[in-house]
Design a protein around this motif. Structure first.
Motif, PDB file in Angstrom:
ATOM      1  N   TYR A 114       0.835  -1.202   0.000  1.00 31.78           N
ATOM      2  CA  TYR A 114       0.000   0.000   0.000  1.00 31.78           C
ATOM      3  C   TYR A 114       0.872   1.255   0.000  1.00 31.78           C
ATOM      4  O   TYR A 114       0.615   2.197  -0.765  1.00 31.78           O
ATOM      5  CB  TYR A 114      -0.912  -0.006   1.222  1.00 31.78           C
ATOM      6  N   ALA A 115       1.918   1.277   0.816  1.00 29.23           N
ATOM      7  CA  ALA A 115       2.807   2.438   0.871  1.00 29.23           C
ATOM      8  C   ALA A 115       3.503   2.657  -0.476  1.00 29.23           C
ATOM      9  O   ALA A 115       3.693   3.802  -0.909  1.00 29.23           O
ATOM     10  CB  ALA A 115       3.852   2.250   1.973  1.00 29.23           C
ATOM     11  N   GLY A 116       3.880   1.563  -1.133  1.00 28.00           N
ATOM     12  CA  GLY A 116       4.498   1.676  -2.450  1.00 28.00           C
ATOM     13  C   GLY A 116       3.541   2.248  -3.469  1.00 28.00           C
ATOM     14  O   GLY A 116       3.937   3.034  -4.342  1.00 28.00           O
ATOM     15  N   CYS A 117       2.267   1.859  -3.365  1.00 26.81           N
ATOM     16  CA  CYS A 117       1.246   2.389  -4.265  1.00 26.81           C
ATOM     17  C   CYS A 117       1.056   3.887  -4.058  1.00 26.81           C
ATOM     18  O   CYS A 117       0.939   4.645  -5.012  1.00 26.81           O
ATOM     19  CB  CYS A 117      -0.080   1.666  -4.030  1.00 26.81           C
ATOM     20  N   VAL A 118       1.012   4.289  -2.804  1.00 29.13           N
ATOM     21  CA  VAL A 118       0.846   5.713  -2.489  1.00 29.13           C
ATOM     22  C   VAL A 118       2.005   6.515  -3.082  1.00 29.13           C
ATOM     23  O   VAL A 118       1.812   7.574  -3.696  1.00 29.13           O
ATOM     24  CB  VAL A 118       0.756   5.938  -0.970  1.00 29.13           C
ATOM     25  N   ALA A 119       3.225   5.997  -2.897  1.00 29.16           N
ATOM     26  CA  ALA A 119       4.403   6.684  -3.426  1.00 29.16           C
ATOM     27  C   ALA A 119       4.359   6.758  -4.949  1.00 29.16           C
ATOM     28  O   ALA A 119       4.696   7.788  -5.546  1.00 29.16           O
ATOM     29  CB  ALA A 119       5.676   5.969  -2.965  1.00 29.16           C
ATOM     30  N   GLN A 120       3.939   5.659  -5.584  1.00 31.14           N
ATOM     31  CA  GLN A 120       3.879   5.636  -7.042  1.00 31.14           C
ATOM     32  C   GLN A 120       2.831   6.600  -7.572  1.00 31.14           C
ATOM     33  O   GLN A 120       3.077   7.329  -8.551  1.00 31.14           O
ATOM     34  CB  GLN A 120       3.590   4.211  -7.530  1.00 31.14           C
ATOM     35  N   VAL A 121       1.664   6.639  -6.935  1.00 33.59           N
ATOM     36  CA  VAL A 121       0.616   7.581  -7.334  1.00 33.59           C
ATOM     37  C   VAL A 121       1.108   9.017  -7.192  1.00 33.59           C
ATOM     38  O   VAL A 121       0.944   9.851  -8.094  1.00 33.59           O
ATOM     39  CB  VAL A 121      -0.662   7.370  -6.493  1.00 33.59           C
ATOM     40  N   PHE A 122       1.743   9.317  -6.060  1.00 31.60           N
ATOM     41  CA  PHE A 122       2.218  10.677  -5.805  1.00 31.60           C
ATOM     42  C   PHE A 122       3.252  11.108  -6.848  1.00 31.60           C
ATOM     43  O   PHE A 122       3.122  12.177  -7.473  1.00 31.60           O
ATOM     44  CB  PHE A 122       2.822  10.767  -4.401  1.00 31.60           C
ATOM     45  N   LEU A 123       4.277  10.288  -7.052  1.00 28.05           N
ATOM     46  CA  LEU A 123       5.365  10.672  -7.944  1.00 28.05           C
ATOM     47  C   LEU A 123       4.916  10.711  -9.402  1.00 28.05           C
ATOM     48  O   LEU A 123       5.280  11.629 -10.153  1.00 28.05           O
ATOM     49  CB  LEU A 123       6.539   9.704  -7.780  1.00 28.05           C
ATOM     50  N   PHE A 124       4.115   9.725  -9.801  1.00 30.74           N
ATOM     51  CA  PHE A 124       3.685   9.685 -11.197  1.00 30.74           C
ATOM     52  C   PHE A 124       2.773  10.867 -11.523  1.00 30.74           C
ATOM     53  O   PHE A 124       2.886  11.483 -12.594  1.00 30.74           O
ATOM     54  CB  PHE A 124       2.979   8.366 -11.499  1.00 30.74           C
ATOM     55  N   ASP A 125       1.869  11.214 -10.602  1.00 28.33           N
ATOM     56  CA  ASP A 125       0.988  12.351 -10.841  1.00 28.33           C
ATOM     57  C   ASP A 125       1.740  13.671 -10.742  1.00 28.33           C
ATOM     58  O   ASP A 125       1.411  14.643 -11.434  1.00 28.33           O
ATOM     59  CB  ASP A 125      -0.179  12.330  -9.847  1.00 28.33           C
ATOM     60  N   LEU A 126       2.748  13.721  -9.881  1.00 29.39           N
ATOM     61  CA  LEU A 126       3.581  14.926  -9.781  1.00 29.39           C
ATOM     62  C   LEU A 126       4.283  15.186 -11.115  1.00 29.39           C
ATOM     63  O   LEU A 126       4.163  16.278 -11.693  1.00 29.39           O
ATOM     64  CB  LEU A 126       4.605  14.746  -8.659  1.00 29.39           C
ATOM     65  N   PHE A 127       5.001  14.184 -11.611  1.00 28.26           N
ATOM     66  CA  PHE A 127       5.746  14.382 -12.845  1.00 28.26           C
ATOM     67  C   PHE A 127       4.834  14.450 -14.064  1.00 28.26           C
ATOM     68  O   PHE A 127       5.145  15.139 -15.039  1.00 28.26           O
ATOM     69  CB  PHE A 127       6.783  13.275 -13.008  1.00 28.26           C
ATOM     70  N   GLY A 128       3.706  13.730 -14.007  1.00 30.75           N
ATOM     71  CA  GLY A 128       2.772  13.769 -15.128  1.00 30.75           C
ATOM     72  C   GLY A 128       2.198  15.148 -15.342  1.00 30.75           C
ATOM     73  O   GLY A 128       2.173  15.665 -16.475  1.00 30.75           O
ATOM     74  N   MET A 129       1.718  15.795 -14.278  1.00 27.57           N
ATOM     75  CA  MET A 129       1.164  17.135 -14.418  1.00 27.57           C
ATOM     76  C   MET A 129       2.246  18.159 -14.706  1.00 27.57           C
ATOM     77  O   MET A 129       2.031  19.105 -15.472  1.00 27.57           O
ATOM     78  CB  MET A 129       0.394  17.514 -13.145  1.00 27.57           C
ATOM     79  N   THR A 130       3.433  17.986 -14.116  1.00 30.40           N
ATOM     80  CA  THR A 130       4.549  18.887 -14.412  1.00 30.40           C
ATOM     81  C   THR A 130       4.865  18.864 -15.896  1.00 30.40           C
ATOM     82  O   THR A 130       5.134  19.909 -16.517  1.00 30.40           O
ATOM     83  CB  THR A 130       5.799  18.473 -13.609  1.00 30.40           C
ATOM     84  N   LYS A 131       4.818  17.667 -16.494  1.00 30.68           N
ATOM     85  CA  LYS A 131       5.111  17.525 -17.914  1.00 30.68           C
ATOM     86  C   LYS A 131       4.158  18.346 -18.762  1.00 30.68           C
ATOM     87  O   LYS A 131       4.591  19.069 -19.681  1.00 30.68           O
ATOM     88  CB  LYS A 131       5.020  16.048 -18.302  1.00 30.68           C
ATOM     89  N   TYR A 132       2.859  18.289 -18.458  1.00 31.93           N
ATOM     90  CA  TYR A 132       1.896  19.010 -19.279  1.00 31.93           C
ATOM     91  C   TYR A 132       2.045  20.513 -19.126  1.00 31.93           C
ATOM     92  O   TYR A 132       1.862  21.261 -20.092  1.00 31.93           O
ATOM     93  CB  TYR A 132       0.471  18.551 -18.951  1.00 31.93           C
ATOM     94  N   PHE A 133       2.407  20.975 -17.948  1.00 30.79           N
ATOM     95  CA  PHE A 133       2.612  22.410 -17.782  1.00 30.79           C
ATOM     96  C   PHE A 133       3.926  22.864 -18.419  1.00 30.79           C
ATOM     97  O   PHE A 133       4.029  24.007 -18.871  1.00 30.79           O
ATOM     98  CB  PHE A 133       2.527  22.796 -16.305  1.00 30.79           C
ATOM     99  N   LEU A 134       4.927  21.991 -18.477  1.00 35.90           N
ATOM    100  CA  LEU A 134       6.129  22.327 -19.237  1.00 35.90           C
ATOM    101  C   LEU A 134       5.815  22.442 -20.725  1.00 35.90           C
ATOM    102  O   LEU A 134       6.355  23.325 -21.413  1.00 35.90           O
ATOM    103  CB  LEU A 134       7.207  21.258 -19.014  1.00 35.90           C
ATOM    104  N   LEU A 135       4.939  21.588 -21.219  1.00 41.54           N
ATOM    105  CA  LEU A 135       4.504  21.693 -22.611  1.00 41.54           C
ATOM    106  C   LEU A 135       3.762  23.002 -22.844  1.00 41.54           C
ATOM    107  O   LEU A 135       3.873  23.613 -23.919  1.00 41.54           O
ATOM    108  CB  LEU A 135       3.626  20.498 -22.988  1.00 41.54           C
ATOM    109  N   VAL A 136       2.995  23.446 -21.845  1.00 42.88           N
ATOM    110  CA  VAL A 136       2.323  24.745 -21.934  1.00 42.88           C
ATOM    111  C   VAL A 136       3.357  25.864 -22.024  1.00 42.88           C
ATOM    112  O   VAL A 136       3.230  26.794 -22.841  1.00 42.88           O
ATOM    113  CB  VAL A 136       1.393  24.971 -20.718  1.00 42.88           C
TER     114      VAL A 136
END
Length: 308
Positions: A94-116
């Motif tokens: 469960y802790a690994g899932c939380v970490a994966q969700v946090f990091l993937f969503d962090l970098f995923g949204m950062t990527k789209y705003f960098l494209l902006v």
């Protein structure tokens, strides 16, 4: 539903692509090759931008950060998937899932705003060239990149906050090869209406707004290019946008396919292949696109190879 007798799930099982051992080996080799191309391609872009003085300008500053984000996104998802392909029992704490969700969503949204930010850079370059040195100053570029990471951090924290409010008392099987917030909401035995509302609101505020800004930027860019009298001038102006426009199309197309594809809500396995398209293809193709279609990057690479 009463939660008094609920025993909270401490680990989740990840549904594999197939149970056929031969197919698993082929998939492992395919995904390993994709991962290596992704890592080497993005590292090459980062090193090339740092080592080439002619690439020390705003658009390549954004591109370098995009490569870092793609690199981090791949490291978060792919190694775990490769290990799971070789295991009979695929699970994640469960802790690994939380970490994966946090990091993937962090970098995923950062990527789209960098494209902006890259779209905004192209807009200023073509529509207001005389103001470019003032508008896209080093200080401004740093602030724009910092803002992108802060938006990504906000998104990651919001997703993990939603996840922390959910209870999982029955099924713990995720029909994906990585942890994403959407399947967790479907698995939860909690009241999830509020979670759906928050998730939809966040997607509208962050995702849709970033796409709209990119679209509006390119509407203005295309209008400006069409007003240029010289055919050669039009070609040169449009060529400065080709790499970024291709990257945006692939990234946004993969995102739409992942989250708007009807099979993502079914049990047919289409969601897993949509996940592959979303998580693995754009980070692999982005450095290849700039290496093959961007004249300045190609010239910098030739000079660097001659030096070496």
């Amino acid at each position: 539903m009463a939660q008094s007798n609920c025993t909270q799930v401490t680990a989740f099982s990840l549904v594999g692509f197939t149970e056929d051992l031969v197919t698993q080996v082929y998939l492992f080799l395919l995904f390993l090759l994709t991962y290596l191309v992704t890592i080497l391609g993005n590292l090459r872009i980062i090193i090339l931008i740092r080592a080439s003085p002619n690439l020390h300008c705003p658009i390549y500053y954004f591109l370098g950060n995009l490569a870092i984000v793609d690199l981090c996104s791949s490291i978060i998802i792919t190694p775990k998937m490769l290990v799971d392909l070789m295991l009979e029992k695929k699970s994640i704490a469960y802790a690994g899932c939380v970490a994966q969700v946090f990091l993937f969503d962090l970098f995923g949204m950062t990527k789209y705003f960098l494209l902006v930010m890259m779209a905004y850079d192209r807009y200023v370059t073509i529509c207001h060239p005389l103001l470019y040195p003032l508008v896209m100053s080093p200080k401004c570029c740093f602030q724009l990149v910092t803002a992108s990471y802060l938006v990504g951090l906000t998104n990651g924290m919001g997703q993990t906050t939603i996840m922390s409010t959910l209870s999982f008392c029955s099924s713990s099987a995720i029909n994906l090869f990585f942890c994403d917030i959407s399947p967790f909401i479907l698995l939860s035995t909690s009241y999830t209406t509020l979670s759906h509302i928050i998730l939809t609101t966040a997607a509208s505020l962050f995702g849709v707004s970033s796409i709209l800004v990119i679209l509006l930027s390119y509407v203005a860019i295309i209008a400006t290019i069409l007003s240029i009298n010289s055919a050669e001038g039009k070609r040169k102006a449009f060529s400065t946008c080709t790499s970024h426009l291709t990257t945006v199309s692939i990234s946004c197309g993969a995102c739409f396919f992942m989250y708007l594809n009807p099979s993502s809500n079914s049990s047919g396995g289409g969601d897993k292949w949509a996940g592959v398209l979303y998580t693995m293809v754009p980070p692999m193709l982005n450095p290849l696109i700039y290496s093959l279609t961007n004249k300045e990057v190609k010239e910098a690479l030739r000079r660097l190879l001659k030096i070496k």
